[in-house]
Design a protein around this motif. Structure first.
Motif, short mmCIF file in Angstrom:
data_model
loop_
_atom_site.label_atom_id
_atom_site.label_comp_id
_atom_site.label_asym_id
_atom_site.label_seq_id
_atom_site.Cartn_x
_atom_site.Cartn_y
_atom_site.Cartn_z
N ILE A 289 0.83 -1.20 0.00
CA ILE A 289 0.00 0.00 0.00
C ILE A 289 0.87 1.25 0.00
CG2 ILE A 289 -1.77 1.27 1.27
CD1 ILE A 289 -2.78 -1.32 -0.05
N CYS A 290 1.92 1.26 0.80
CA CYS A 290 2.78 2.45 0.88
C CYS A 290 3.55 2.66 -0.43
CB CYS A 290 3.70 2.36 2.08
SG CYS A 290 2.80 2.46 3.65
N ALA A 291 3.99 1.58 -1.07
CA ALA A 291 4.66 1.71 -2.38
C ALA A 291 3.66 2.21 -3.42
CB ALA A 291 5.26 0.38 -2.80
N ALA A 292 2.43 1.70 -3.37
CA ALA A 292 1.40 2.17 -4.30
C ALA A 292 1.11 3.65 -4.09
CB ALA A 292 0.13 1.35 -4.14
N LEU A 293 1.15 4.10 -2.84
CA LEU A 293 0.95 5.53 -2.58
C LEU A 293 2.05 6.35 -3.23
CD1 LEU A 293 -0.48 7.90 -1.20
CD2 LEU A 293 0.94 7.45 0.81
N ALA A 294 3.30 5.90 -3.12
CA ALA A 294 4.40 6.62 -3.76
C ALA A 294 4.20 6.68 -5.27
CB ALA A 294 5.73 5.95 -3.42
N VAL A 295 3.77 5.57 -5.86
CA VAL A 295 3.51 5.54 -7.30
C VAL A 295 2.39 6.51 -7.63
CG1 VAL A 295 2.72 4.10 -9.22
CG2 VAL A 295 4.32 3.17 -7.54
N TRP B 202 4.23 2.63 -17.72
CA TRP B 202 4.34 1.47 -16.83
C TRP B 202 5.72 1.38 -16.20
CZ3 TRP B 202 1.53 -1.67 -14.13
CH2 TRP B 202 2.11 -2.82 -13.60
N ALA B 203 6.77 1.61 -16.98
CA ALA B 203 8.14 1.52 -16.46
C ALA B 203 8.36 2.54 -15.35
CB ALA B 203 9.15 1.73 -17.58
N LEU B 204 7.82 3.72 -15.50
CA LEU B 204 7.96 4.75 -14.45
C LEU B 204 7.25 4.30 -13.18
CD1 LEU B 204 8.75 7.60 -13.46
CD2 LEU B 204 6.57 8.40 -14.43
N ARG B 205 6.02 3.80 -13.31
CA ARG B 205 5.28 3.34 -12.13
C ARG B 205 6.02 2.21 -11.43
NH1 ARG B 205 0.78 4.39 -15.58
NH2 ARG B 205 0.73 2.24 -16.27
N ALA B 206 6.52 1.25 -12.19
CA ALA B 206 7.23 0.11 -11.60
C ALA B 206 8.54 0.56 -10.96
CB ALA B 206 7.50 -0.94 -12.67
N THR B 207 9.23 1.52 -11.56
CA THR B 207 10.48 2.01 -10.99
C THR B 207 10.24 2.75 -9.69
OG1 THR B 207 11.44 2.15 -13.21
CG2 THR B 207 12.57 3.37 -11.47
N PRO C 132 -9.63 6.58 -9.05
CA PRO C 132 -9.59 5.12 -8.85
C PRO C 132 -8.76 4.36 -9.88
CG PRO C 132 -11.83 5.94 -8.62
CD PRO C 132 -11.00 7.07 -9.13
N ALA C 133 -8.83 4.74 -11.15
CA ALA C 133 -8.07 4.02 -12.18
C ALA C 133 -6.56 4.20 -11.95
CB ALA C 133 -8.45 4.53 -13.57
N ARG C 134 -6.16 5.40 -11.58
CA ARG C 134 -4.74 5.66 -11.31
C ARG C 134 -4.27 4.90 -10.07
NH1 ARG C 134 -2.42 11.57 -10.17
NH2 ARG C 134 -0.30 10.96 -9.69
N TRP C 135 -5.14 4.81 -9.06
CA TRP C 135 -4.79 4.05 -7.86
C TRP C 135 -4.62 2.57 -8.20
CZ3 TRP C 135 -2.66 4.45 -3.38
CH2 TRP C 135 -2.81 3.45 -2.43
N GLN C 136 -5.51 2.04 -9.06
CA GLN C 136 -5.40 0.64 -9.45
C GLN C 136 -4.11 0.38 -10.22
OE1 GLN C 136 -7.56 -1.96 -8.52
NE2 GLN C 136 -5.72 -3.03 -9.20
N LEU C 137 -3.72 1.32 -11.08
CA LEU C 137 -2.45 1.18 -11.79
C LEU C 137 -1.27 1.19 -10.82
CD1 LEU C 137 -3.16 3.48 -14.87
CD2 LEU C 137 -2.86 0.98 -14.90
N ALA C 138 -1.36 2.01 -9.78
CA ALA C 138 -0.30 2.06 -8.77
C ALA C 138 -0.22 0.74 -8.02
CB ALA C 138 -0.55 3.23 -7.81
N ALA D 98 2.97 -1.97 -7.97
CA ALA D 98 3.55 -2.49 -6.73
C ALA D 98 3.46 -4.01 -6.69
CB ALA D 98 2.86 -1.87 -5.51
N ASP D 99 2.33 -4.56 -7.09
CA ASP D 99 2.15 -6.02 -7.12
C ASP D 99 3.13 -6.68 -8.09
OD1 ASP D 99 0.13 -5.90 -5.22
OD2 ASP D 99 -1.49 -5.99 -6.70
N ALA D 100 3.31 -6.08 -9.26
CA ALA D 100 4.20 -6.67 -10.26
C ALA D 100 5.64 -6.69 -9.77
CB ALA D 100 4.11 -5.89 -11.57
N VAL D 101 6.06 -5.64 -9.09
CA VAL D 101 7.43 -5.60 -8.57
C VAL D 101 7.57 -6.57 -7.41
CG1 VAL D 101 9.13 -4.12 -7.43
CG2 VAL D 101 7.88 -3.26 -9.40
N LEU D 102 6.59 -6.58 -6.50
CA LEU D 102 6.66 -7.48 -5.35
C LEU D 102 6.67 -8.95 -5.76
CD1 LEU D 102 4.29 -5.68 -2.83
CD2 LEU D 102 6.67 -6.30 -2.42
#
Length: 171
Positions: free
Chosen positions: A54-60, A69-74, A106-112, A116-120
């Motif tokens: 959740i905290c990583a998603a908040l940063a994203v 996508w690469a920016l969000r994952a980074t 909501p859509a931006r939060w889901q992408l975040a 986070a899920d993909a990296v984890l």
């Protein structure tokens, strides 16, 4: 089975008990606010969120404004690296509260969350390799769009994406 006085009395008592339960159920259903009052008691006070996901998603959500996508994952990977280096996840409840109550998308939060899920999970590997080690993110430009007066961030940046410098700092 013949109806005896005892059977009739038991049936009447059963009907009276059933009627009482029905009256109580209707009364509980029609009383406004009773469930809400119970829910308010169960709400945590103060709210603490220390989930790495959740905290990583908040940063994203806060930093990755571009649809990349690469920016969000980074950003997610950098946040997770920072949590790992600090050996703890800071309380991000105030940031979550702010994000959810001010222009929430909501859509931006889901992408975040997806980033986070993909990296984890390891299903997405951040590239280039210099970005993988980053544990801090700094804006390359200031709020007015100009380059910062100090170029120390730029000289230490291993990776720059969409005006964000990703660097590795000592914990």
């Amino acid at each position: 089975m013949p109806l005896t006085t005892s059977n009739l009395r038991s049936a009447r008592l059963g009907l009276v008990a059933l009627a009482c339960f029905i009256v109580l159920a209707v009364a509980a259903w029609t009383v406004p606010g009773a469930p809400a009052a119970e829910a308010a008691v169960d709400a945590p006070d103060p709210l603490v969120i220390t989930s790495p996901r959740i905290c990583a998603a908040l940063a994203v959500y806060e930093l990755a404004a571009a649809d990349d996508w690469a920016l969000r994952a980074t950003v997610a990977n950098t946040s997770l690296n920072a949590f790992r280096d600090a050996s703890r996840v800071p309380d991000c409840a105030p940031g979550i509260t702010k994000a959810l109550t001010q222009n929430f998308q909501p859509a931006r939060w889901q992408l975040a969350l997806d980033a986070a899920d993909a990296v984890l999970s390891g299903s997405y590997q951040v590239s280039p390799a210099a970005c993988v080690r980053a544990n801090a993110v700094f804006p390359v430009s200031t709020a007015d769009g100009k380059l910062p007066s100090s170029s120390a961030v730029l000289t230490r940046a291993q990776c720059v994406m969409h005006d964000l410098a990703f660097i590795e700092v000592a914990p």
